[in-house]
Design a protein around this motif. Structure first.
Motif: not given
Length: 466
Positions: A200-214
């Motif tokens: 799903s789209d949420t798999k790539s959301f994980h990466i974008g959100r992790a970049a933001q979080g860091g």
């Protein structure tokens, strides 16, 4: 004191510590990711994410979305990291550290490039030093909890990636050891990503959100925001909460002695890496069969013998969307037999639901064999006339034992980037990213994707060298 150990190593890391192969691996990882991030913007997820967030969030525009650079589209650094993170992973075409199945570049590069543009004045060697620090941090951390962390259902690319991004951005900002420890702690508590959302789209959301979080972790820590100085190793810290196994101190002891980035690999096919040997086997079966004058429409059954992890991770038998097809070895084999290739064009909703593809997919039988390595597969097709064509893939293309060549990596980059930029600009983008280490100011990299009049900007690398 694992958190302090990691922060101390990263703060003291210098460009002079790197061997030539380590630098080359970092540059290759970056340009491979950049191609994926540019081409991946053609998927629906990045645009949805941008349109949903930009009207409601964001400060002054400082950082580029790579695929929109020619339109001079900038957002604040946080949104840029988020969108580039999604775009770089949405095709499942990015790099893979095989020992952990972590895709290391996306989280770190998305955050780091956004901050470098916002900050300005970051030269190539400073950028690469911060990038390598972040990648080594996430991969050593991933190894310390492998495989239990992954097996319970976490998406370790994003769970470790936010910490890698925090280390990288902290390094770029010049934070001291205690402050970087705080940044790591803030990233730890933002742990994100579960395997339920693969396909799903949420798999790539994980990466974008992790970049933001860091990134947020580093910026907050820089401003005095507190967390825990033992965010990784404390009783209720990251390591013990997300895994029943931890070996973090032992892994961190090898920081700077063994470089995990040297074990990074690059995908020839945009899908789950464990199905790559089966796809290559199917492509070779097609080539052999056509050479014998056989017709793919005469296939009566297909057999594949694979490593058990293939069905664990890519065992979807009836995918209904292109994203689901990326996790179906049955679909991968079918398109390999029918198209003789596996590119993003074969992982669309239209191809996944195509009646010919569906019919052949239903003829595929996959069995597992623990003696078959993860980079190995046996694929055979039986035809109406009784002919059986079998291929054995010993080391799939893109594996450590059979890596993509520099020419193949360039072809992949151009193929992805030209979807958005056109071929001339894609060539210039390739030149820019392969020369990122020579830039005097990495914040200017987006300018080299822009077309002025009818021609792409020309390079004067003498003025780019630091």
């Amino acid at each position: 004191m694992a958190t302090q150990q990691l922060a101390t190593w990263a703060v003291n890391l210098q460009y002079a510590n790197f061997t030539a192969p380590v630098i080359a691996a970092a540059v290759t990882s970056l340009y491979n990711w950049a191609g994926c991030a540019i081409g991946g913007y053609q998927q629906t997820a990045p645009g949805i994410a941008l349109n949903a967030t930009s009207p409601h969030f964001g400060g002054p525009p400082t950082s580029s979305i790579l695929a929109l650079a020619n339109d001079s589209t900038q957002t604040d650094a946080q949104i840029a990291a988020f969108i580039n993170g999604i775009a770089g992973h949405v095709d499942d075409y990015d790099d893979t550290h095989l020992a952990t199945i972590i895709h290391p570049t996306g989280t770190v590069a998305s955050a780091l490039l956004a901050v470098a543009e916002w900050k300005g004045g970051v030269n190539g060697s400073e950028f690469l030093t911060a990038f390598i620090a972040g990648v080594e941090a996430e991969l050593k951390l991933g190894l310390s909890v492998w495989p239990q962390h992954y097996d319970v259902g976490w998406h370790d690319t994003s769970t470790t990636g936010s910490i890698g991004a925090a280390v990288a951005v902290s390094k770029l900002l010049g934070l001291d050891v205690p402050t970087m420890q705080q940044a790591i702690g803030i990233a730890c508590t933002q742990v994100i990503g579960m395997q339920e959302f693969f396909g799903s789209d949420t798999k790539s959301f994980h990466i974008g959100r992790a970049a933001q979080g860091g990134m947020i972790g580093a910026l907050l820590a820089q401003s005095g925001f507190t967390s825990s100085l033992q965010g990784l190793e404390a009783q209720f810290g990251w390591v013990h909460v997300v895994s029943t196994r931890e070996n973090v101190t032992a892994e961190f002891d090898t920081l700077g002695q063994s470089w995990e980035i040297l074990s990074n690999t690059f995908k020839p096919y945009p899908c789950g890496i464990v199905m790559h040997p089966s796809i290559e086997g199917a492509i070779e079966v097609q080539s052999t069969a056509l050479g014998k004058g056989l017709n793919m429409s005469d296939i009566t059954s297909v057999q594949a013998r694979v490593n058990p992890e293939t069905l664990v991770l890519t065992g979807q038998t009836d995918p209904e969307t292109g994203l689901e097809g990326k996790f179906s070895v049955y679909h991968g084999i079918a398109i390999g037999l029918l198209f003789g290739e596996a590119t993003p064009s074969q992982f669309t909703d239209a191809i996944v639901t195509n009646s010919t593809v569906v019919a052949l997919r239903k003829l595929v039988n996959v069995t597992t064999d623990a003696s078959v390595r993860e980079d190995e597969a046996y694929v055979s097709a039986l035809f109406k006339d009784g002919t059986n064509v079998t291929q054995h893939i010993d080391h799939v293309i893109g594996s450590l034992d059979n890596p993509l060549s520099e020419a193949q990596l360039k072809t992949k980059f151009i193929g992805q980037a030209s979807l958005v930029l056109g071929e001339a600009r894609a060539e210039k983008a390739y030149e820019a990213f392969t020369n990122i280490g020579n830039m005097s100011d990495v914040s200017t990299i987006a300018q080299f994707l822009i077309v002025v009049g009818n021609s792409a900007l020309q390079y004067d690398y003498a003025n780019l060298r630091s």
